[in-house]
Write an enzyme that holds these catalytic residues in place. Structure first.
Site, PDB file in Angstrom:
ATOM      1  N   TYR A  59     -55.070  29.665  14.008  1.00  0.00           N
ATOM      2  CA  TYR A  59     -56.486  29.652  14.344  1.00  0.00           C
ATOM      3  C   TYR A  59     -56.845  28.637  15.424  1.00  0.00           C
ATOM      4  O   TYR A  59     -57.577  28.977  16.361  1.00  0.00           O
ATOM      5  CB  TYR A  59     -57.317  29.471  13.077  1.00  0.00           C
TER       6      TYR A  59
ATOM      7  N   GLN B  41     -46.039  45.038  14.750  1.00  0.00           N
ATOM      8  CA  GLN B  41     -45.546  43.979  13.872  1.00  0.00           C
ATOM      9  C   GLN B  41     -46.375  42.706  14.047  1.00  0.00           C
ATOM     10  O   GLN B  41     -46.228  41.768  13.275  1.00  0.00           O
ATOM     11  CB  GLN B  41     -44.082  43.672  14.194  1.00  0.00           C
TER      12      GLN B  41
ATOM     13  N   HIS C 236     -47.723  44.099   9.475  1.00  0.00           N
ATOM     14  CA  HIS C 236     -47.619  42.792   8.805  1.00  0.00           C
ATOM     15  C   HIS C 236     -48.970  42.146   8.555  1.00  0.00           C
ATOM     16  O   HIS C 236     -49.046  40.953   8.288  1.00  0.00           O
ATOM     17  CB  HIS C 236     -46.725  41.858   9.621  1.00  0.00           C
TER      18      HIS C 236
ATOM     19  N   CYS D 234     -64.095  31.367  -0.571  1.00  0.00           N
ATOM     20  CA  CYS D 234     -64.874  32.590  -0.377  1.00  0.00           C
ATOM     21  C   CYS D 234     -66.364  32.273  -0.526  1.00  0.00           C
ATOM     22  O   CYS D 234     -66.770  31.683  -1.539  1.00  0.00           O
ATOM     23  CB  CYS D 234     -64.444  33.638  -1.398  1.00  0.00           C
TER      24      CYS D 234
ATOM     25  N   CYS E  43     -67.686  34.122  -3.929  1.00  0.00           N
ATOM     26  CA  CYS E  43     -67.285  33.814  -5.305  1.00  0.00           C
ATOM     27  C   CYS E  43     -66.678  32.419  -5.465  1.00  0.00           C
ATOM     28  O   CYS E  43     -66.462  31.962  -6.588  1.00  0.00           O
ATOM     29  CB  CYS E  43     -66.314  34.863  -5.832  1.00  0.00           C
TER      30      CYS E  43
ATOM     31  N   ALA F 247     -42.973  43.708  29.321  1.00  0.00           N
ATOM     32  CA  ALA F 247     -43.874  44.772  28.887  1.00  0.00           C
ATOM     33  C   ALA F 247     -44.974  45.078  29.894  1.00  0.00           C
ATOM     34  O   ALA F 247     -45.218  46.240  30.248  1.00  0.00           O
ATOM     35  CB  ALA F 247     -44.491  44.392  27.536  1.00  0.00           C
TER      36      ALA F 247
END
Length: 246
Positions: A71, A102, A120, A148, A151, A233
């Site tokens: 992150y 993947q 994945h 969360c 909850c 690529a």
């Protein structure tokens, strides 16, 4: 006819082409691979941090590494590259029917691909044990582990940890596409990590032509690949798109 032209003609004449992508396609966007190079993730972090049993025992410690690896880094200038955009364009043209990836970096979706099977999982969202799903951008990572908002349970990123199984829907969709396709475009995968590596093999066994783009040969090149393009690529996909227009 060179390999670029062969690939372009094969794709143009296909009825159901799919793509199968690995870490190599995202390396060109600045995403480090997990293995195989000096800047790979496991050269700098202990893989134990992504073991599911470790996560359950030490969620704060695990999340510290998760935040740094996925992150903090991914919030920097990581963008789709020419190969991602080329696959999205081929999907718009109706040639590429789906992308099995993947990778967990969401770059295919950012480039515009709609039909993506994330073998994945994804860094794009997190979930809690009660099944609530939270967009990753809305998760508070200032206090670890994050909880969360609905909850209060501890959140986990929705990518696969060591010790976890492949998401059933992604697994089924990937192998259904492999059995159905007549062309499988393999980009940037070593094809060594199973069961994902079985997807292009299943495509070949079902009669598909395998086009592989990889600077270095993979585990399938000599045995299963029909058209091998030893390029990066972005470079190869740009040339293929251009050849398809001529």
């Amino acid at each position: 006819m060179n390999v670029i032209e062969q690939a372009a003609n094969t794709l143009k004449n296909s009825k159901y082409a799919m793509a199968f992508t690995g870490a190599g396609i995202s390396v060109e966007s600045g995403v480090p691979p997990f293995r195989g190079s000096e800047n790979s993730v496991w050269n700098n972090y202990d893989p134990q941090c992504l073991d599911i049993s470790y996560f359950h025992r030490y969620p704060a410690e695990s999340w510290k590494a998760i935040k740094e690896i996925f992150y903090n880094f991914m919030n920097k200038d990581i963008k789709p590259n020419a190969a991602h955009y080329a696959l999205a364009e081929l999907e718009k043209q109706g040639i590429i029917k789906c992308v099995v990836t993947q990778n967990i970096d969401v770059l295919h979706q950012q480039a515009g691909s709609k039909n993506v099977y994330e073998f994945h999982g994804t860094t794009g969202h997190c979930s809690c044990p009660k099944g609530h799903v939270v967009d990753a951008e809305k998760v508070d990572l200032n206090n670890l582990p994050p909880h969360c908002p609905k909850c209060g349970e501890i959140l986990k990123p929705d990518f696969i940890f060591f010790g976890e199984g492949i998401p059933q829907e992604a697994f089924n969709n990937s192998f259904d596409a492999a059995k159905r396709c007549d062309v499988c475009l393999v980009i940037g995968s070593t094809c060594e990590v199973t069961p994902a590596a079985m997807v292009p093999i299943e495509a070949k066994r079902s009669g598909a032509t395998i086009i592989e783009i990889n600077p270095m040969k993979s585990a399938i090149t000599d045995r299963y690949t029909d058209i091998y393009i030893a390029q990066k690529a972005g470079e190869a996909m740009t040339e293929i798109l251009s050849a398809m227009k001529s």
